[in-house]
Enzyme design. Structure first.
Site, short mmCIF file in Angstrom:
data_model
loop_
_atom_site.label_atom_id
_atom_site.label_comp_id
_atom_site.label_asym_id
_atom_site.label_seq_id
_atom_site.Cartn_x
_atom_site.Cartn_y
_atom_site.Cartn_z
N ARG A 1 0.82 -1.24 0.00
CA ARG A 1 0.00 0.00 0.00
C ARG A 1 0.84 1.27 0.00
O ARG A 1 0.40 2.32 0.42
CB ARG A 1 -0.99 0.02 1.16
N LYS B 1 4.50 11.63 -10.96
CA LYS B 1 3.67 10.79 -11.85
C LYS B 1 4.38 9.47 -12.09
O LYS B 1 5.56 9.45 -12.43
CB LYS B 1 3.43 11.49 -13.18
N GLU C 1 12.52 17.86 -23.85
CA GLU C 1 11.77 18.26 -22.65
C GLU C 1 12.38 19.53 -22.03
O GLU C 1 11.67 20.33 -21.43
CB GLU C 1 11.73 17.12 -21.61
N LYS D 1 9.74 22.85 -13.59
CA LYS D 1 8.80 21.76 -13.30
C LYS D 1 8.31 21.86 -11.86
O LYS D 1 7.12 21.67 -11.57
CB LYS D 1 9.44 20.40 -13.57
N GLU E 1 -2.65 17.87 -11.22
CA GLU E 1 -3.22 18.26 -12.51
C GLU E 1 -4.72 18.52 -12.40
O GLU E 1 -5.52 17.99 -13.14
CB GLU E 1 -2.92 17.18 -13.56
N ARG F 1 -0.72 22.29 -14.31
CA ARG F 1 0.17 21.17 -14.62
C ARG F 1 -0.05 20.65 -16.04
O ARG F 1 0.87 20.11 -16.66
CB ARG F 1 0.00 20.04 -13.58
N ASN G 1 2.00 19.27 -20.69
CA ASN G 1 1.65 18.38 -21.79
C ASN G 1 1.83 19.04 -23.15
O ASN G 1 1.40 18.47 -24.16
CB ASN G 1 0.20 17.89 -21.64
N HIS H 1 2.43 16.91 -26.11
CA HIS H 1 2.31 15.52 -25.69
C HIS H 1 1.10 14.79 -26.26
O HIS H 1 1.15 13.57 -26.42
CB HIS H 1 2.34 15.39 -24.17
N HIS I 1 2.16 11.65 -28.02
CA HIS I 1 1.75 10.31 -27.58
C HIS I 1 1.08 9.54 -28.71
O HIS I 1 1.25 8.33 -28.84
CB HIS I 1 0.80 10.40 -26.38
N HIS J 1 10.53 8.92 -27.05
CA HIS J 1 9.54 9.82 -26.44
C HIS J 1 9.85 11.29 -26.76
O HIS J 1 8.98 12.02 -27.25
CB HIS J 1 9.50 9.60 -24.92
N1 LIG Z 1 6.54 10.50 -14.98
C1 LIG Z 1 6.67 11.57 -15.71
O1 LIG Z 1 6.32 12.67 -15.30
C2 LIG Z 1 7.28 11.45 -17.08
C3 LIG Z 1 7.67 12.60 -17.77
C4 LIG Z 1 8.31 12.46 -19.00
C5 LIG Z 1 8.53 11.19 -19.53
N2 LIG Z 1 8.13 10.10 -18.84
C6 LIG Z 1 8.39 8.75 -19.37
O2 LIG Z 1 9.80 8.56 -19.48
C7 LIG Z 1 10.05 7.52 -20.43
C8 LIG Z 1 11.23 7.88 -21.29
O3 LIG Z 1 12.36 8.05 -20.48
P1 LIG Z 1 13.84 8.00 -21.07
O4 LIG Z 1 13.92 8.83 -22.28
O5 LIG Z 1 14.73 8.29 -19.94
O6 LIG Z 1 13.97 6.51 -21.60
P2 LIG Z 1 14.62 5.17 -20.99
O7 LIG Z 1 14.37 5.04 -19.56
O8 LIG Z 1 14.14 4.09 -21.89
O9 LIG Z 1 16.18 5.41 -21.23
C9 LIG Z 1 16.67 5.51 -22.55
C10 LIG Z 1 17.83 4.54 -22.79
O10 LIG Z 1 18.99 5.03 -22.12
C11 LIG Z 1 19.61 4.00 -21.36
N3 LIG Z 1 20.30 4.66 -20.26
C12 LIG Z 1 19.75 5.23 -19.17
N4 LIG Z 1 20.67 5.90 -18.48
C13 LIG Z 1 21.86 5.73 -19.12
C14 LIG Z 1 23.19 6.19 -18.90
N5 LIG Z 1 23.47 7.02 -17.90
N6 LIG Z 1 24.16 5.81 -19.76
C15 LIG Z 1 23.84 5.01 -20.83
N7 LIG Z 1 22.61 4.58 -21.10
C16 LIG Z 1 21.62 4.93 -20.26
C17 LIG Z 1 18.48 3.09 -20.98
O11 LIG Z 1 18.93 1.80 -20.69
C18 LIG Z 1 17.60 3.14 -22.23
O12 LIG Z 1 18.07 2.23 -23.18
C19 LIG Z 1 8.76 7.35 -21.21
O13 LIG Z 1 8.17 6.16 -20.82
C20 LIG Z 1 7.89 8.53 -20.75
O14 LIG Z 1 6.53 8.24 -20.78
C21 LIG Z 1 7.53 10.20 -17.63
ZN LIG Z 2 7.38 13.96 -21.94
#
Ligand SMILES: NC(=O)c1ccc[n+]([C@@H]2O[C@H](COP(=O)([O-])OP(=O)(O)OC[C@H]3O[C@@H](n4cnc5c(N)ncnc54)[C@H](O)[C@@H]3O)[C@@H](O)[C@H]2O)c1
Ligand SMILES: [Zn+2]
Length: 382
Positions: A133, A155, A197, A239, A249, A254, A258, A261, A265, A279
Site C-alpha cells: 500500500r 507521476k 523536454e 517543473k 493536474e 500542470r 503536456n 504531448h 503520444h 519519447h
Molecule cells: N513520470 C513523468 O512525469 C514522465 C515525464 C516524462 C517522460 N516520462 C516517461 O519517461 C520515459 C522515457 O524516459 P527516457 O527517455 O529516460 O527513456 P529510458 O528510460 O528508456 O532510457 C533511454 C535509454 O537510455 C539507457 N540509459 C539510461 N541511463 C543511461 C546512462 N546514464 N548511460 C547510458 N545509457 C543509459 C536506458 O537503458 C535506455 O536504453 C517514457 O516512458 C515517458 O513516458 C515520464
Molecule cells: Zn514527456
C-alpha cells in the site's frame, strides 16, 4: 506563473539543491557531479532507518550498479533489473518487479530506489506506490529526460495497448539525486530526446530560457562548461513551480507540461513505442505541431514557428511527421490515437496551444474539423 531567469550553480559546491514544497510530501532535488558515490549517506540523512531495494535496467545496471551498491553498503537489500526500453512499462514486468521486491524483503518503512531513465522511474515509482500500500521512493535519474522531467513531480505509470501511461498513480519521491556525470555514457540520440523536454520549459512558459537555449545548445550537447548543469537546474525549477502550483493536474496549470504531448503520444503509439521514435523525438514533433496549429488559428506568430523549426534542426531533433521512418499515419489514425490520450473530457479534445514562445495555455475544446484539416496537410507534407 513560472520563475523567469536562469538557475546558477552555488559557487564552490558544484551542486544545486531545489526544494519541492508540497507540505508533508516535500522533498529535495539535488543536481551535481558524482552524486552516486554519496547516495547512501544522503538517503540515510533523508530517510533514517530505511533499507533500499534498487530497480534498474540492464544497461544502467551494467554501467553503474556496482558503484551505487558500494555507496548504499549494508542499506541495500538487493536489486531488480528489467530489460531496457519502453516495453518494460507493462503489467507483466510490473508484476515481476513487485514480486521480486517482496522477495527481497521490502517492508513498509523501506525505500525503492528507481535507478535509470524515465522507463525505470515510472515503473519503479508505480511499484513503490502499490507495494504494501505504498513505500517510499528515491529517484536517481540517469537520462537527461529523467533528470529534467520524469523523476520530479510524482507521476508514475505503465503503458497498455490502449495508450501510454493510462495506468498509474501520483507518488512523490522522498529525494531526487540527479548525477550529471552519468549522462556522459548516454547515447547522443537519447540525450537529444531528453533535450526536447528541456526545450519544452522554455516554450511553455519562459521565453528568455528558450532564447538562452538558442545560444547555448552546443555547450549543452557537448557537456563542456556549466551550461548543461544550468539547463537541468532551470528545467527542474520550472517543473517544480508547476508541480507546486498544481500537484495533481487539477487546476490546469500542470496540464501545460503536456505541451506537444497529445500529438506526441499519438505518434509514439503509431510508431509502436519503439526505437523508430523515442519519447522526446515524438514530443519535439508534437511541440512543433502545437505551434504550427496555433499559428494557423491566428493565435501565435509564424516567426515563432520558424525559430522552433530552426532550433530543432540545429540540435538534430525531428519536427515533422514525415521525419518518422517507416511510413506515415493517416490523419484519422492520428485523431483516433489522440482521442485516447488522457486529455479527453466528455468527448471534447483539449490541447495545449500557444500565443507565442513562452505563452502556453490549455484550449479545452479543439474544433475537430480544423484539427483534421491541419493533420491532413501535416501527414502529407514531406
Ligand atoms: N513520470 C513523468 O512525469 C514522465 C515525464 C516524462 C517522460 N516520462 C516517461 O519517461 C520515459 C522515457 O524516459 P527516457 O527517455 O529516460 O527513456 P529510458 O528510460 O528508456 O532510457 C533511454 C535509454 O537510455 C539507457 N540509459 C539510461 N541511463 C543511461 C546512462 N546514464 N548511460 C547510458 N545509457 C543509459 C536506458 O537503458 C535506455 O536504453 C517514457 O516512458 C515517458 O513516458 C515520464
Ligand atoms: Zn514527456
Amino acid at each position: 506563473m513560472m520563475r523567469k531567469g536562469l538557475a546558477v550553480l552555488a559557487p564552490g559546491t558544484g551542486e544545486t539543491t531545489i526544494g519541492v514544497k508540497l507540505g508533508e510530501r516535500s522533498y529535495d532535488i539535488v543536481i551535481g557531479k558524482h552524486l552516486l558515490d554519496g547516495a547512501g549517506t544522503r538517503i540515510v540523512a533523508t530517510l533514517p532507518g530505511a533499507r533500499c531495494a534498487v530497480v534498474s535496467d540492464a544497461t544502467v545496471a551494467a554501467l553503474y550498479m556496482e558503484r551505487l551498491k558500494a555507496s548504499l553498503g549494508k542499506l541495500c537489500l538487493g536489486d531488480v533489473v528489467v530489460a531496457p526500453g519502453e516495453p518494460s512499462k507493462s503489467f507483466p514486468v510490473l508484476a515481476k518487479v513487485c514480486e521480486r521486491l517482496l522477495k527481497l524483503g521490502v517492508e513498509r518503512g523501506d525505500v525503492v530506489v528507481a535507478f535509470g531513465g524515465g522507463v525505470v522511474g515510472d515503473l519503479a515509482g508505480f511499484a513503490a506506490s502499490i507495494l504494501r500500500r505504498g513505500v517510499r521512493l528515491v529517484q536517481i535519474p540517469t537520462t537527461l529526460l529523467a533528470q529534467v522531467d520524469s523523476s520530479v513531480g510524482g507521476k508514475t505509470g505503465i503503458d497498455t495497448p490502449q495508450g501510454k501511461n493510462l495506468i498509474g498513480t501520483f507518488h512523490q519521491p522522498s529525494l531526487v539525486l540527479a548525477d550529471i556525470s552519468v549522462l556522459e555514457t548516454l547515447a547522443p540520440r537519447d540525450f537529444r530526446s531528453g533535450y526536447a523536454e528541456v526545450m519544452k520549459y522554455g516554450l511553455l512558459g519562459d521565453a528568455p530560457f528558450f532564447a538562452w537555449l538558442e545560444e547555448h545548445w552546443p555547450q549543452i550537447l557537448s557537456g563542456k562548461g556549466e551550461a548543461r548543469a544550468s539547463a537541468i537546474a532551470t528545467s527542474c525549477r520550472a517543473k517544480t513551480a508547476i508541480v507546486e502550483a498544481d500537484e495533481r493536474e487539477e487546476s490546469g496549470t500542470r496540464a501545460l507540461l503536456n505541451l506537444g504531448h497529445t500529438f506526441g503520444h499519438a505518434l509514439e503509439a503509431f510508431a509502436g513505442y519503439s526505437d523508430r521514435l523515442l519519447h522526446g523525438e515524438a514530443i519535439a514533433i508534437g511541440m512543433r505541431l502545437a505551434f504550427s496549429f496555433s499559428a494557423e488559428q491566428g493565435l501565435c506568430p509564424a516567426s515563432d514557428v520558424n525559430r522552433i523549426e530552426a532550433h530543432l534542426v540545429h540540435v538534430g531533433l525531428p519536427g515533422r511527421i514525415a521525419d518518422i521512418p517507416g511510413g506515415l499515419p493517416t490523419p484519422d489514425e492520428l485523431l483516433q490515437l489522440m482521442a485516447q490520450d488522457k486529455k479527453v473530457k466528455g468527448g471534447r479534445l483539449a490541447l495545449v496551444l500557444v500565443r507565442g514562445i513562452g505563452q502556453a495555455f490549455v484550449e479545452p475544446d479543439i474544433p475537430m474539423n480544423r484539427l483534421r484539416a491541419f493533420l491532413k496537410r501535416e501527414c502529407a507534407a514531406s
